[in-house]
Design a protein around this motif. Sequence first.
Motif, PDB file in Angstrom:
ATOM      1  N   GLU A  69      70.023 -29.044  65.471  1.00 16.57           N
ATOM      2  CA  GLU A  69      71.107 -29.875  65.455  1.00 16.57           C
ATOM      3  C   GLU A  69      70.715 -31.509  64.685  1.00 16.57           C
ATOM      4  O   GLU A  69      71.988 -32.789  64.815  1.00 16.57           O
ATOM      5  CB  GLU A  69      71.437 -30.228  67.254  1.00 16.57           C
ATOM      6  N   ILE A  70      69.381 -32.237  65.359  1.00 15.46           N
ATOM      7  CA  ILE A  70      68.835 -33.298  64.550  1.00 15.46           C
ATOM      8  C   ILE A  70      69.100 -33.132  62.960  1.00 15.46           C
ATOM      9  O   ILE A  70      69.948 -34.258  62.387  1.00 15.46           O
ATOM     10  CB  ILE A  70      67.234 -34.229  64.952  1.00 15.46           C
ATOM     11  N   TYR A  71      68.333 -32.683  62.400  1.00 14.76           N
ATOM     12  CA  TYR A  71      68.842 -32.328  61.087  1.00 14.76           C
ATOM     13  C   TYR A  71      70.758 -31.884  60.566  1.00 14.76           C
ATOM     14  O   TYR A  71      70.938 -32.666  59.482  1.00 14.76           O
ATOM     15  CB  TYR A  71      68.297 -31.043  60.441  1.00 14.76           C
ATOM     16  N   GLN A  72      70.950 -31.295  61.133  1.00 15.88           N
ATOM     17  CA  GLN A  72      72.905 -31.319  61.502  1.00 15.88           C
ATOM     18  C   GLN A  72      73.619 -32.713  61.457  1.00 15.88           C
ATOM     19  O   GLN A  72      74.252 -32.790  60.808  1.00 15.88           O
ATOM     20  CB  GLN A  72      72.934 -30.110  62.143  1.00 15.88           C
ATOM     21  N   SER A  73      72.746 -33.296  62.200  1.00 15.78           N
ATOM     22  CA  SER A  73      73.338 -34.206  61.984  1.00 15.78           C
ATOM     23  C   SER A  73      73.789 -35.458  61.137  1.00 15.78           C
ATOM     24  O   SER A  73      74.520 -36.155  60.857  1.00 15.78           O
ATOM     25  CB  SER A  73      73.042 -35.262  63.591  1.00 15.78           C
ATOM     26  N   PHE A  74      72.199 -35.335  60.692  1.00 18.49           N
ATOM     27  CA  PHE A  74      71.946 -35.843  59.084  1.00 18.49           C
ATOM     28  C   PHE A  74      72.624 -35.391  57.924  1.00 18.49           C
ATOM     29  O   PHE A  74      73.747 -36.346  57.162  1.00 18.49           O
ATOM     30  CB  PHE A  74      70.964 -36.015  58.393  1.00 18.49           C
ATOM     31  N   LEU A  75      72.864 -34.333  58.188  1.00 17.43           N
ATOM     32  CA  LEU A  75      74.002 -33.511  57.015  1.00 17.43           C
ATOM     33  C   LEU A  75      74.965 -33.951  57.049  1.00 17.43           C
ATOM     34  O   LEU A  75      76.120 -34.071  56.739  1.00 17.43           O
ATOM     35  CB  LEU A  75      73.267 -31.996  57.273  1.00 17.43           C
ATOM     36  N   SER A  76      75.244 -34.025  58.561  1.00 19.61           N
ATOM     37  CA  SER A  76      77.096 -34.022  58.633  1.00 19.61           C
ATOM     38  C   SER A  76      77.521 -35.195  58.386  1.00 19.61           C
ATOM     39  O   SER A  76      78.392 -35.944  57.770  1.00 19.61           O
ATOM     40  CB  SER A  76      77.569 -33.884  59.897  1.00 19.61           C
ATOM     41  N   ALA A  77      76.295 -36.020  58.417  1.00 19.15           N
ATOM     42  CA  ALA A  77      76.840 -38.266  58.157  1.00 19.15           C
ATOM     43  C   ALA A  77      77.201 -37.927  56.636  1.00 19.15           C
ATOM     44  O   ALA A  77      77.739 -38.915  56.120  1.00 19.15           O
ATOM     45  CB  ALA A  77      75.386 -38.581  59.012  1.00 19.15           C
ATOM     46  N   LEU A  78      76.190 -37.306  56.243  1.00 16.93           N
ATOM     47  CA  LEU A  78      75.919 -36.984  54.523  1.00 16.93           C
ATOM     48  C   LEU A  78      77.353 -36.956  53.937  1.00 16.93           C
ATOM     49  O   LEU A  78      77.546 -37.304  53.194  1.00 16.93           O
ATOM     50  CB  LEU A  78      74.919 -36.362  53.781  1.00 16.93           C
ATOM     51  N   LYS A  85      76.707 -21.754  60.855  1.00 15.58           N
ATOM     52  CA  LYS A  85      76.076 -20.703  60.233  1.00 15.58           C
ATOM     53  C   LYS A  85      74.592 -20.873  59.354  1.00 15.58           C
ATOM     54  O   LYS A  85      74.109 -20.432  59.305  1.00 15.58           O
ATOM     55  CB  LYS A  85      76.816 -19.967  59.480  1.00 15.58           C
ATOM     56  N   ARG A  86      74.217 -21.879  59.589  1.00 13.74           N
ATOM     57  CA  ARG A  86      73.658 -22.563  58.728  1.00 13.74           C
ATOM     58  C   ARG A  86      71.891 -22.205  59.525  1.00 13.74           C
ATOM     59  O   ARG A  86      71.780 -22.882  60.437  1.00 13.74           O
ATOM     60  CB  ARG A  86      72.840 -23.361  57.558  1.00 13.74           C
ATOM     61  N   SER A  87      70.990 -21.899  59.259  1.00 12.84           N
ATOM     62  CA  SER A  87      69.605 -22.032  59.706  1.00 12.84           C
ATOM     63  C   SER A  87      68.890 -23.062  59.930  1.00 12.84           C
ATOM     64  O   SER A  87      69.359 -24.139  58.765  1.00 12.84           O
ATOM     65  CB  SER A  87      68.446 -21.033  59.017  1.00 12.84           C
ATOM     66  N   GLU A  88      67.572 -24.178  60.535  1.00  9.82           N
ATOM     67  CA  GLU A  88      67.605 -24.858  60.287  1.00  9.82           C
ATOM     68  C   GLU A  88      66.417 -25.327  59.349  1.00  9.82           C
ATOM     69  O   GLU A  88      67.551 -26.093  58.424  1.00  9.82           O
ATOM     70  CB  GLU A  88      66.366 -24.531  61.616  1.00  9.82           C
ATOM     71  N   LEU A  89      65.554 -23.772  58.823  1.00  8.58           N
ATOM     72  CA  LEU A  89      65.443 -24.239  57.473  1.00  8.58           C
ATOM     73  C   LEU A  89      66.260 -23.935  55.936  1.00  8.58           C
ATOM     74  O   LEU A  89      66.279 -24.789  55.210  1.00  8.58           O
ATOM     75  CB  LEU A  89      64.894 -23.282  56.836  1.00  8.58           C
TER      76      LEU A  89
END
Length: 170
Positions: A69-78, A85-89
């Motif tokens: 969720e931390i990495y997803q928050s960065f990705l969502s902001a970008l 559906k995406r894995s953490e990696l």
Amino acid sequence: MSNHDNVSMIKSLIKDFISNNEYSFLFICGDSGSGKTMAIQEFIKEQKSSDVDYVIVYSHAPIVGGNREIYQSFLSALTGCFDRKRSELEIIKLLEHILQDIVDNGRLPIVVLDDAQYLRHSKRMPVMNTLKQITETTRVKFIFTSTEELIPLLPSSVARKSMEYFLQGA
């Protein structure tokens, strides 16, 4: 020190951090209401109205969830989208790819994580190690705001590449 003074000091500190190639991480620590978020938001607003060579990505630390969720928050902001559906990696690889594209287009990506104290202690080490690896392959800067000191809780390899600033009470 007044809240206005804190905001001015933080904006100046951010500019110095951006121009300093020695550091990849900036931690701004201070009490709730001391001006951390206000300074970041003012800095972002000022940069949008000027011709700068960087892209600022703002995200708020997720209160619940895991590292994904931390990495997803960065990705969502970008990207403006959220993909469950995406894995953490996969998210990390996509994040690296997007950040590298920004660099390849001649701009410096600056990723802000506001209220980083919400990262659970058990999640900080793996997240910071991952972000450090990203800084080794992509020229990117990370800024964290927090109501608590974070550097002693970080891997030493991250701490060496970090600046930390403590705000005086308002």
